[in-house]
Write an enzyme that holds these catalytic residues in place. Sequence first.
Site, short mmCIF file in Angstrom:
data_model
loop_
_atom_site.label_atom_id
_atom_site.label_comp_id
_atom_site.label_asym_id
_atom_site.label_seq_id
_atom_site.Cartn_x
_atom_site.Cartn_y
_atom_site.Cartn_z
N ASP A 44 -18.45 -4.64 -4.52
CA ASP A 44 -17.91 -3.29 -4.62
C ASP A 44 -18.66 -2.45 -3.61
O ASP A 44 -19.85 -2.17 -3.79
CB ASP A 44 -18.10 -2.75 -6.04
CG ASP A 44 -17.52 -1.37 -6.24
OD1 ASP A 44 -17.16 -0.71 -5.23
OD2 ASP A 44 -17.42 -0.93 -7.39
N HIS A 45 -18.00 -2.08 -2.52
CA HIS A 45 -18.67 -1.33 -1.46
C HIS A 45 -19.25 -0.02 -1.96
O HIS A 45 -20.22 0.49 -1.40
CB HIS A 45 -17.71 -1.08 -0.28
CG HIS A 45 -16.61 -0.13 -0.61
ND1 HIS A 45 -15.40 -0.55 -1.15
CD2 HIS A 45 -16.53 1.21 -0.50
CE1 HIS A 45 -14.64 0.51 -1.34
NE2 HIS A 45 -15.30 1.58 -0.96
N HIS A 107 -15.42 1.10 -9.18
CA HIS A 107 -16.51 2.03 -8.91
C HIS A 107 -17.03 2.70 -10.17
O HIS A 107 -18.23 2.67 -10.46
CB HIS A 107 -16.06 3.11 -7.93
CG HIS A 107 -15.47 2.59 -6.65
ND1 HIS A 107 -15.81 1.39 -6.07
CD2 HIS A 107 -14.53 3.13 -5.85
CE1 HIS A 107 -15.13 1.22 -4.95
NE2 HIS A 107 -14.33 2.26 -4.79
#
Length: 184
Positions: A44-45, A107
């Site tokens: 998850d960036h 996120h």
Amino acid sequence: GLMSKAGYNRLMVEKPFGTSYKTAEELQNQLESGFSDDQIFRIDHYLGKEMVQNIPAIRFGNPILDATWNKNYIKSVQVTLAEQLGVEERAGYYNTAGALLDMIQNHAFQIVGWLAMEKPNSFADTDIRAAKNTVFSKLKMYDEREVVANFVRGQYGRGREVWQKSYTEEPDVPADSKNDTYVA
């Protein structure tokens, strides 16, 4: 044919990981048919953002916070992920995902995991994942009726500034799109 018998084989997968529980489970089964769990990296960036990376240091590195960051002292937590920009050149992706799949299922849940988990046995990836999974397993699953009663979805409109377009005015977004860009 991508996997070699010798060498260091890894697979990185980023969101959205399926569009429902069923499709995520199907994807997981497909991945497991070709890779072992330690070869699959679900990334998850958003977790690379500095503030998100600081959560464990702030939580577990400060003795006062570490001692008081629990249900005895904290009644409620609200996570807000607000962006100042529109979808810009991401419309092709975003119009298929929307805010729920783009922001919430990954996120927001990863941040909730960091905020609500017990201190892991170590900061190895497996122990962090186990601590987060304990949190996730306790979250309430809503049925369709409860979703309607407890969630709000919307779409951003034209802003006050000339440069602020509505979602449907963005390049490559269909004018009749009902895609959500806001979820609460």
